[in-house]
Design a protein around this motif. Structure first.
Motif, short mmCIF file in Angstrom:
data_model
loop_
_atom_site.label_atom_id
_atom_site.label_comp_id
_atom_site.label_asym_id
_atom_site.label_seq_id
_atom_site.Cartn_x
_atom_site.Cartn_y
_atom_site.Cartn_z
N UNK A 54 0.83 -1.20 0.00
CA UNK A 54 0.00 0.00 0.00
C UNK A 54 0.86 1.26 0.00
N UNK A 55 1.91 1.23 0.81
CA UNK A 55 2.80 2.40 0.87
C UNK A 55 3.47 2.65 -0.48
N UNK A 56 3.94 1.58 -1.12
CA UNK A 56 4.57 1.72 -2.44
C UNK A 56 3.60 2.31 -3.45
N UNK A 57 2.35 1.89 -3.40
CA UNK A 57 1.33 2.40 -4.33
C UNK A 57 1.04 3.88 -4.05
N UNK A 58 0.96 4.24 -2.77
CA UNK A 58 0.70 5.64 -2.42
C UNK A 58 1.86 6.54 -2.83
N UNK A 59 3.09 6.05 -2.73
CA UNK A 59 4.24 6.86 -3.14
C UNK A 59 4.19 7.18 -4.62
N UNK A 60 3.63 6.26 -5.41
CA UNK A 60 3.53 6.50 -6.86
C UNK A 60 2.50 7.59 -7.18
N UNK A 61 1.60 7.87 -6.26
CA UNK A 61 0.57 8.89 -6.51
C UNK A 61 1.13 10.31 -6.45
N UNK A 62 2.34 10.45 -5.99
CA UNK A 62 3.01 11.73 -5.91
C UNK A 62 2.33 12.72 -4.96
N UNK A 63 1.59 12.21 -4.03
CA UNK A 63 1.00 13.06 -3.00
C UNK A 63 2.06 13.34 -1.95
N UNK A 64 1.89 14.43 -1.19
CA UNK A 64 2.83 14.74 -0.12
C UNK A 64 2.47 13.86 1.09
N UNK A 65 3.25 12.81 1.27
CA UNK A 65 3.00 11.86 2.35
C UNK A 65 4.06 11.92 3.44
#
Length: 108
Positions: free
Chosen positions: A12-23
């Motif tokens: 899930x984290x890897x997928x969210x990082x691809x979204x280019x959101x500020x996490x």
């Protein structure tokens, strides 16, 4: 957290990082959760080592007590030996020698 949950969180984290959101605000929490498995493994190992240390400490104390008792028995036996040898005029003799009734005469 079990291994499967760690894998799902990592995916899930890897997928969210691809979204280019500020996490950046979420990253420390995710990393902490992913490291929880390692922490639990280390905590279990530390707990086991502490238990092993307590067992060994008990064994050492028992050995020290046994040594003290043995040393005390040794000193008492040594004192009794000295008392028997000196106190009563005991002379140690070689009991393995042959009993003789005098010296044999030499025939020339």
């Amino acid at each position: 957290m079990n291994e499967e949950a760690c894998e799902q969180l990592q995916t899930l984290w890897d997928e969210l990082e691809m979204s280019r959101l500020d996490l950046s605000w979420l990253e420390p929490h995710v990393k902490s959760a992913l490291n929880m498995k390692q922490y639990l493994e280390k905590a279990t190992k530390v707990k086991q080592l502490k238990q092993d240390l307590l067992i060994l400490e008990r064994e050492i104390n028992a050995m020290k007590e046994n040594l003290a008792e043995t040393e005390q028995a040794f000193e008492m036996t040594r004192a009794n030996l000295i008392k028997e040898q000196l106190g009563f005029g005991f002379q140690e003799k070689d009991l393995n020698t042959e009993i003789g009734y005098g010296k044999p005469e030499l025939y020339i």
